[in-house]
Write a protein that holds these residues in place. Sequence first.
Motif: not given
Length: 158
Positions: A40-42, A94, A131
């Motif tokens: 999970t990316r910021e 994240v 999200e």
Amino acid sequence: MEEPPRDIFRLSHDWLSVQEVVDSVSSSRCGAVSVFIGATREDQAEGRKVIGLQYEAYEAMVQSELSRLAGALRARWPSLLHVCIHHRLGWVKVGEASVVMAISSPHRQDGQAIQHAVTQLKASAPIWKKEVYDTHQSSWKENSECSWSQGEELLTDP
């Protein structure tokens, strides 16, 4: 005695262990283990920062799709030995892994199967992600790879 091919699929609400996935495909018959870790990316969306993802799945259908995917991988890359795919469900903040997959094969050339596996997983497995933003808002997202995707958000929660 020859080691039979093995498929290992897991959907879990728990933290994913990369080492467990790698160990599950390791074999003395194989000189290559290809690994993919999806985290999970910021991200930024309309001035909001993504703080995590919420995953849901139609679990019985996911298992069926993963079995079909492993069969398709072996048809295209016959020397693949073991296939392992672990996918998180529920809350994934994240920096944490959402999916970990590994494939073992005698030679590194078959490592390209891992990229194909990721693309096909996103295209066919009924796993959905929402999200969650720093504003306490959230929105369901579609994978552009999905055959039913129109490339738009599904629904935004206030």
